[in-house]
Design a protein around this motif. Structure first.
Motif, PDB file in Angstrom:
ATOM      1  N   ILE A 131      47.950  41.959  34.216  1.00 33.99           N
ATOM      2  CA  ILE A 131      47.263  41.624  32.970  1.00 33.99           C
ATOM      3  C   ILE A 131      46.465  40.344  33.210  1.00 33.99           C
ATOM      4  CG2 ILE A 131      47.542  41.032  30.532  1.00 33.99           C
ATOM      5  CD1 ILE A 131      50.346  42.535  30.808  1.00 33.99           C
ATOM      6  N   TYR A 132      45.171  40.466  33.059  1.00 33.67           N
ATOM      7  CA  TYR A 132      44.261  39.322  33.213  1.00 33.67           C
ATOM      8  C   TYR A 132      43.981  38.806  31.811  1.00 33.67           C
ATOM      9  CZ  TYR A 132      43.475  41.379  37.816  1.00 33.67           C
ATOM     10  OH  TYR A 132      43.644  41.893  39.078  1.00 33.67           O
ATOM     11  N   GLN A 133      44.515  37.642  31.490  1.00 36.50           N
ATOM     12  CA  GLN A 133      44.387  37.100  30.140  1.00 36.50           C
ATOM     13  C   GLN A 133      43.462  35.881  30.145  1.00 36.50           C
ATOM     14  OE1 GLN A 133      47.795  37.188  27.378  1.00 36.50           O
ATOM     15  NE2 GLN A 133      47.621  34.963  27.435  1.00 36.50           N
TER      16      GLN A 133
ATOM     17  N   PHE B  39      43.108  30.784  31.792  1.00 36.61           N
ATOM     18  CA  PHE B  39      43.203  32.070  32.472  1.00 36.61           C
ATOM     19  C   PHE B  39      44.605  32.225  33.035  1.00 36.61           C
ATOM     20  CE2 PHE B  39      42.323  34.358  36.666  1.00 36.61           C
ATOM     21  CZ  PHE B  39      42.357  35.629  36.113  1.00 36.61           C
ATOM     22  N   ASN B  40      45.232  33.330  32.723  1.00 30.36           N
ATOM     23  CA  ASN B  40      46.555  33.636  33.256  1.00 30.36           C
ATOM     24  C   ASN B  40      46.525  35.025  33.867  1.00 30.36           C
ATOM     25  OD1 ASN B  40      46.972  31.655  31.035  1.00 30.36           O
ATOM     26  ND2 ASN B  40      49.081  31.823  31.719  1.00 30.36           N
TER      27      ASN B  40
ATOM     28  N   LYS C 286      41.087  33.082  27.951  1.00 27.91           N
ATOM     29  CA  LYS C 286      40.980  32.424  26.655  1.00 27.91           C
ATOM     30  C   LYS C 286      39.654  31.688  26.604  1.00 27.91           C
ATOM     31  CE  LYS C 286      43.202  29.245  23.486  1.00 27.91           C
ATOM     32  NZ  LYS C 286      44.230  28.216  23.295  1.00 27.91           N
TER      33      LYS C 286
ATOM     34  N   SER D 189      45.849  47.806  35.625  1.00 25.31           N
ATOM     35  CA  SER D 189      45.434  46.495  35.158  1.00 25.31           C
ATOM     36  C   SER D 189      44.890  46.575  33.730  1.00 25.31           C
ATOM     37  CB  SER D 189      44.384  45.878  36.081  1.00 25.31           C
ATOM     38  OG  SER D 189      43.188  46.638  36.058  1.00 25.31           O
ATOM     39  N   GLU D 190      44.848  45.414  33.116  1.00 23.85           N
ATOM     40  CA  GLU D 190      44.345  45.283  31.751  1.00 23.85           C
ATOM     41  C   GLU D 190      43.681  43.920  31.628  1.00 23.85           C
ATOM     42  OE1 GLU D 190      46.274  44.579  27.317  1.00 23.85           O
ATOM     43  OE2 GLU D 190      47.463  45.648  28.803  1.00 23.85           O
ATOM     44  N   VAL D 191      42.543  43.889  30.956  1.00 22.46           N
ATOM     45  CA  VAL D 191      41.846  42.624  30.681  1.00 22.46           C
ATOM     46  C   VAL D 191      42.040  42.304  29.206  1.00 22.46           C
ATOM     47  CG1 VAL D 191      39.611  41.454  30.598  1.00 22.46           C
ATOM     48  CG2 VAL D 191      40.146  42.996  32.508  1.00 22.46           C
ATOM     49  N   ARG D 192      42.556  41.111  28.941  1.00 23.38           N
ATOM     50  CA  ARG D 192      42.755  40.645  27.568  1.00 23.38           C
ATOM     51  C   ARG D 192      41.930  39.391  27.350  1.00 23.38           C
ATOM     52  NH1 ARG D 192      49.360  40.693  27.173  1.00 23.38           N
ATOM     53  NH2 ARG D 192      49.626  42.943  27.384  1.00 23.38           N
ATOM     54  N   VAL D 193      41.279  39.310  26.201  1.00 21.94           N
ATOM     55  CA  VAL D 193      40.517  38.117  25.843  1.00 21.94           C
ATOM     56  C   VAL D 193      41.063  37.566  24.543  1.00 21.94           C
ATOM     57  CG1 VAL D 193      38.249  37.156  25.348  1.00 21.94           C
ATOM     58  CG2 VAL D 193      38.464  39.014  27.007  1.00 21.94           C
ATOM     59  N   VAL D 194      41.434  36.296  24.563  1.00 21.94           N
ATOM     60  CA  VAL D 194      41.962  35.611  23.385  1.00 21.94           C
ATOM     61  C   VAL D 194      40.972  34.516  23.021  1.00 21.94           C
ATOM     62  CG1 VAL D 194      43.891  34.278  22.447  1.00 21.94           C
ATOM     63  CG2 VAL D 194      44.304  36.047  24.172  1.00 21.94           C
TER      64      VAL D 194
END
Length: 138
Positions: free
Chosen positions: A93-95, A71-72, A97, A132-137
Motif C-alpha cells: 500500500i503506497y500511502q 509518504f508511507n 499525503k 498493490s494499492e495507491v492511497r492519497v490522503v
C-alpha cells in the motif's frame, strides 16, 4: 556484482551483522526462545520490499517534480499455516499525503518501481502473489 552478508551468532538465538556500516541485530521473540534483541528475519523481507520500492518511488517523483507532504509504504503479508511457514501473498500500500497531488504521476511512479526498478519486487513476484494499492490522503 555480488552482495554478501556475514551474520554472526552472538548469544542464545540472536545474530548480528554490519550492513553498509549499520549494525543489524536479528533475534527471535521471547515466546519463541529468543531475547527479543532485534526484528524477526521473516519480517525483514517486508522491510526490504517497502524500502526498495519506496526509494524508487520517491526518486521517480523527485524527477517528476512531485513532492508529497508524507509518504508511507505499508506491506501486508499472509503467512501459510504449515511448515515451513512462509509468505504466500503480499499487498503493498503506497500511502501519499498532500493537497492536489497528481494521482496519475503517483501511479506512474509506483508502476515504474514495480515493473522496472525494484529488484525485491521482481523476486517476490516470482515466488508469490504481490498486489498493490495507491492511497492519497489530503
Amino acid at each position: 556484482m555480488k552482495h554478501v552478508v556475514d551474520l554472526a551468532w552472538t548469544d542464545n538465538v540472536a545474530f548480528e551483522t554490519d550492513m553498509d556500516g549499520h549494525k543489524v541485530v536479528i533475534d527471535a521473540g521471547i515466546d519463541s526462545g529468543g531475547s527479543d534483541l532485534g526484528p524477526r528475519p521473516k519480517k525483514l523481507m517486508l522491510t526490504a520490499l517497502a524500502g526498495c520500492t519506496g526509494i524508487d518511488v520517491i526518486m521517480i517523483l523527485k524527477k517528476m517534480k512531485v513532492e508529497p507532504e508524507a509518504f508511507n509504504v505499508i506491506v501486508e503479508a499472509d503467512v501459510t499455516d504449515e511448515h515451513p511457514k512462509h509468505y504466500h501473498k503480499m499487498k503493498v500500500i503506497y500511502q501519499f499525503k498532500g493537497k492536489g497531488l497528481p494521482v496519475e504521476k503517483l501511479e506512474k511512479a509506483v508502476k515504474l518501481s514495480e515493473d522496472k526498478y525494484c529488484g525485491v519486487t521482481a523476486v517476490y513476484k516470482k515466488a508469490m502473489n504481490v498486489e498493490s494499492e495507491v492511497r492519497v490522503v489530503e
